[in-house]
Design an enzyme around this catalytic site. Structure first.
Site, PDB file in Angstrom:
ATOM      1  CG  HIS A  78      -1.764   1.191   1.401  1.00 37.42           C
ATOM      2  ND1 HIS A  78      -3.130   1.155   1.326  1.00 37.42           N
ATOM      3  CD2 HIS A  78      -1.450   2.496   1.658  1.00 37.42           C
ATOM      4  CE1 HIS A  78      -3.616   2.368   1.523  1.00 37.42           C
ATOM      5  NE2 HIS A  78      -2.606   3.207   1.730  1.00 37.42           N
ATOM      6  CD  GLU A  79       1.501   3.568   3.591  1.00 41.37           C
ATOM      7  OE1 GLU A  79       1.662   4.622   2.933  1.00 41.37           O
ATOM      8  OE2 GLU A  79       0.480   3.362   4.273  1.00 41.37           O
ATOM      9  CG  HIS A  82       0.460   6.052  -1.088  1.00 44.55           C
ATOM     10  ND1 HIS A  82      -0.649   6.654  -1.644  1.00 44.55           N
ATOM     11  CD2 HIS A  82       0.005   5.358  -0.007  1.00 44.55           C
ATOM     12  CE1 HIS A  82      -1.720   6.349  -0.942  1.00 44.55           C
ATOM     13  NE2 HIS A  82      -1.357   5.556   0.058  1.00 44.55           N
TER      14      HIS A  82
END
Length: 165
Positions: A78-79, A82
């Site tokens: 998820h990170e 980004h």
């Protein structure tokens, strides 16, 4: 909690997942994005944050310890997504269509915006407030803003101003 308290096996599993997903993304995108800096300094109820300018991922060591498998499977990609979206598209909406595409099509991970981890161990003291329909728990920060007269909070259901019990 300092990084040294986090078992080395968990740190290694995090790095493995990060490198695996980064290699997968580089292959699918035909790029050679660098490995981001990784730290275990995230606090509070956030599982992690991606710092675009410093190209860094900060993970919450408490939530990582308590939810290792799900955390490594979901939060790390998820990170990373980004950071990859920022490198690939520039500044766009944090959980917009580009991020969703990066998560699902490139990294092969379901695009979930929030985690479902138990937060009891990382939640700070709260203060009880009431409205017409229910009791609310305000964080220390919000409570202090009310006390100083800097903020007023309302119930999202009935619209009434929250009052300390």
């Amino acid at each position: 909690m300092k990084t040294s308290r986090l078992p080395i096996a968990i740190q290694q599993a995090v790095m493995r997942r990060l490198r695996e997903k980064l290699a997968q993304a580089n292959l699918k995108l035909g790029r050679n994005y660098p490995e981001p800096k990784l730290s275990y300094t995230q606090r509070g109820t956030s599982a992690g944050t991606a710092w675009l300018e410093s190209y860094e991922i900060r993970l919450n060591p408490v939530l990582l310890l308590e939810n290792s498998e799900a955390f490594i499977e979901e939060v790390v990609p998820h990170e990373l997504a980004h950071l990859l979206v920022w490198k690939h598209f520039g500044r766009v909406a944090p959980h917009g269509k580009e991020w969703k595409w990066m998560m699902e099509s490139v990294l092969g991970v379901p695009a979930r915006r929030t985690h479902q981890f138990e937060l009891q161990s990382v939640r700070r003291n709260t203060f009880p407030y009431r409205c017409k329909c229910q009791e609310h728990q305000l964080t220390v920060r919000r409570h202090n803003r009310v006390v100083r007269g800097e903020a007023v909070y309302r119930c999202v259901h009935c619209g009434e101003q929250l009052v300390a019990k």
